[in-house]
Design a protein around this motif. Sequence first.
Motif, PDB file in Angstrom:
ATOM      1  N   GLY A 101       0.850  -1.180   0.000  1.00  9.45           N
ATOM      2  CA  GLY A 101       0.000   0.000   0.000  1.00  9.45           C
ATOM      3  C   GLY A 101       0.884   1.227   0.000  1.00  9.45           C
ATOM      4  O   GLY A 101       1.761   1.370   0.869  1.00  9.45           O
ATOM      5  N   ALA A 102       0.702   2.113  -0.957  1.00  8.40           N
ATOM      6  CA  ALA A 102       1.612   3.253  -1.093  1.00  8.40           C
ATOM      7  C   ALA A 102       1.548   4.180   0.116  1.00  8.40           C
ATOM      8  O   ALA A 102       2.547   4.790   0.478  1.00  8.40           O
ATOM      9  CB  ALA A 102       1.291   4.033  -2.366  1.00  8.40           C
ATOM     10  N   ARG A 158      -3.342   5.263   4.206  1.00  8.34           N
ATOM     11  CA  ARG A 158      -4.766   5.230   3.896  1.00  8.34           C
ATOM     12  C   ARG A 158      -5.155   4.031   3.029  1.00  8.34           C
ATOM     13  O   ARG A 158      -6.338   3.709   2.908  1.00  8.34           O
ATOM     14  CB  ARG A 158      -5.175   6.519   3.185  1.00  8.34           C
ATOM     15  CG  ARG A 158      -4.480   6.749   1.858  1.00  8.34           C
ATOM     16  CD  ARG A 158      -5.005   7.988   1.155  1.00  8.34           C
ATOM     17  NE  ARG A 158      -4.285   8.263  -0.077  1.00  8.34           N
ATOM     18  CZ  ARG A 158      -3.223   9.046  -0.156  1.00  8.34           C
ATOM     19  NH1 ARG A 158      -2.749   9.612   0.941  1.00  8.34           N
ATOM     20  NH2 ARG A 158      -2.617   9.263  -1.303  1.00  8.34           N
ATOM     21  N   ASP A 159      -4.170   3.376   2.419  1.00  7.18           N
ATOM     22  CA  ASP A 159      -4.441   2.184   1.615  1.00  7.18           C
ATOM     23  C   ASP A 159      -4.414   0.898   2.435  1.00  7.18           C
ATOM     24  O   ASP A 159      -4.545  -0.189   1.871  1.00  7.18           O
ATOM     25  CB  ASP A 159      -3.427   2.075   0.481  1.00  7.18           C
ATOM     26  CG  ASP A 159      -3.485   3.269  -0.464  1.00  7.18           C
ATOM     27  OD1 ASP A 159      -4.608   3.728  -0.746  1.00  7.18           O
ATOM     28  OD2 ASP A 159      -2.420   3.729  -0.917  1.00  7.18           O
ATOM     29  N   ALA A 213      -7.571  -1.204   1.983  1.00  6.77           N
ATOM     30  CA  ALA A 213      -7.646  -1.922   0.713  1.00  6.77           C
ATOM     31  C   ALA A 213      -6.725  -3.140   0.717  1.00  6.77           C
ATOM     32  O   ALA A 213      -7.092  -4.213   0.221  1.00  6.77           O
ATOM     33  CB  ALA A 213      -7.284  -0.982  -0.439  1.00  6.77           C
ATOM     34  N   GLN A 242       2.568  -1.571   4.752  1.00  4.21           N
ATOM     35  CA  GLN A 242       1.915  -0.268   4.850  1.00  4.21           C
ATOM     36  C   GLN A 242       2.933   0.827   4.592  1.00  4.21           C
ATOM     37  O   GLN A 242       3.943   0.924   5.295  1.00  4.21           O
ATOM     38  CB  GLN A 242       1.314  -0.073   6.248  1.00  4.21           C
ATOM     39  CG  GLN A 242       0.116  -0.921   6.573  1.00  4.21           C
ATOM     40  CD  GLN A 242      -0.478  -0.519   7.895  1.00  4.21           C
ATOM     41  OE1 GLN A 242      -0.139   0.530   8.454  1.00  4.21           O
ATOM     42  NE2 GLN A 242      -1.347  -1.335   8.431  1.00  4.21           N
ATOM     43  N   SER A 280      -4.525  -0.456  -4.083  1.00  2.60           N
ATOM     44  CA  SER A 280      -5.181   0.766  -3.623  1.00  2.60           C
ATOM     45  C   SER A 280      -6.679   0.593  -3.832  1.00  2.60           C
ATOM     46  O   SER A 280      -7.121  -0.288  -4.582  1.00  2.60           O
ATOM     47  CB  SER A 280      -4.667   2.008  -4.375  1.00  2.60           C
ATOM     48  OG  SER A 280      -4.915   1.886  -5.768  1.00  2.60           O
ATOM     49  N   ALA A 281      -7.450   1.417  -3.154  1.00  2.00           N
ATOM     50  CA  ALA A 281      -8.899   1.332  -3.269  1.00  2.00           C
ATOM     51  C   ALA A 281      -9.369   1.987  -4.560  1.00  2.00           C
ATOM     52  O   ALA A 281      -8.866   3.039  -4.964  1.00  2.00           O
ATOM     53  CB  ALA A 281      -9.564   1.999  -2.061  1.00  2.00           C
ATOM     54  N   PHE A 320     -10.868  -2.833  -6.043  1.00  3.26           N
ATOM     55  CA  PHE A 320      -9.441  -2.682  -5.794  1.00  3.26           C
ATOM     56  C   PHE A 320      -8.736  -2.376  -7.114  1.00  3.26           C
ATOM     57  O   PHE A 320      -9.101  -2.914  -8.152  1.00  3.26           O
ATOM     58  CB  PHE A 320      -8.830  -3.953  -5.199  1.00  3.26           C
ATOM     59  CG  PHE A 320      -9.542  -4.467  -3.980  1.00  3.26           C
ATOM     60  CD1 PHE A 320      -9.175  -4.055  -2.712  1.00  3.26           C
ATOM     61  CD2 PHE A 320     -10.597  -5.373  -4.106  1.00  3.26           C
ATOM     62  CE1 PHE A 320      -9.829  -4.529  -1.591  1.00  3.26           C
ATOM     63  CE2 PHE A 320     -11.258  -5.841  -2.994  1.00  3.26           C
ATOM     64  CZ  PHE A 320     -10.874  -5.422  -1.728  1.00  3.26           C
ATOM     65  N   THR A 321      -7.738  -1.525  -7.039  1.00  5.10           N
ATOM     66  CA  THR A 321      -6.825  -1.300  -8.155  1.00  5.10           C
ATOM     67  C   THR A 321      -5.565  -2.100  -7.889  1.00  5.10           C
ATOM     68  O   THR A 321      -4.860  -1.853  -6.900  1.00  5.10           O
ATOM     69  CB  THR A 321      -6.497   0.190  -8.315  1.00  5.10           C
ATOM     70  OG1 THR A 321      -7.706   0.916  -8.562  1.00  5.10           O
ATOM     71  CG2 THR A 321      -5.540   0.409  -9.475  1.00  5.10           C
TER      72      THR A 321
END
Length: 360
Positions: free
Chosen positions: A99-100, A103-104, A107, A221, A237-238, A260-261
């Motif tokens: 997750g970049a 907040r990801d 996701a 994370q 990511s979402a 999801f992306t």
Amino acid sequence: MATSAVARETVFALRRQIAKIEGTLPERLEAPASSSFDADVPRQSLTPSRHPTPARNLTIVRRGLAVAPPDAFLRTGAERLDAALSGGLPKAAVSEFHGAATRDAGAVAGFALSLVSLILSQGPRLPVLWIGTSEVFREAGFPYARGLHAFFGIEPEQLLFSEAPGLLDALWIAEEAARMTALAAVILEIRGSPQRLDLTATRRLHARAQSAGRPLFLLRQAGEPEPTAAPVRLILSAAPAATRKTLAGPLAGSIGRPAFTVAIGKSRTALPGKFTLEWNPDERIFEERRGEQGRSQEWTPERPKNPIPVVSASRRREDPAAASGAVLAFPAVGSPAAGDQSPRPERPAHRRPRRAGRGA
């Protein structure tokens, strides 16, 4: 002849050692009974031997990797993603999900729980161990118990949590849990890019997962892509959820399935690609969101068009033209309309009479 045989054996030994270091050591597979196998697939025995190897002991190699049986991969249900990953995610290996940003984290966790749901639906319903540090659970929280059963079909008692005070403790717990066959999967969640989570540590985790035949999902994370022993790395990511579909059509203003992306960041057999997947909680499978021409599409919500600017233009620029509309007549400020009386002048507050009562 003897010299060439020794040289060939030396080359095979070096190849085997390199494959062992990279974690791509092929396994012995029996050759197919019929000759209907792909003709372009090279067959090669990477085990050094002075005697000819029987046909049934040949190792089938494709794209430089040993071809594993179909049940060695976890298929997501999205055909293009599974094809890009050469069959899906490996079951007996470490798979890395990034997750970049923080907040990801939701996701990434939702994608991992979806994969756990697929694993439990295809095999015995064994418990799953989720390992994380105190910092991870403080930032991202814990999965919602009711949502586990409603969206993923996972009973709350099947998901076990282990909160470690530090990274070293979390890695030790993950290594001990990865070798256990009593667990369906192991999830290790790490925040940031700690130095101790290096290539050596991930090789140990990968070796334990391979020996036990169980997957280990490494959730990162806000971490930077670094060299690890994981064969596959996905960037998650979402994605915006689409509207719910009914018999009468899309339901306006509703929120549909989780989306999801998914971007392939690293894979030994796949090229970089990007997909938008939706999790179907009823069928418990991923579905790819496609456009009109069959291509993977990133859905964006439709916004109503408003020609009137929300804010005025910045300085040193011309103001936008005012939108045309109905012209209404209002009385001018300070000039009362016909029949209205002018308001009485108000006296200052310190000159007003006090109210009758106490203290008057």
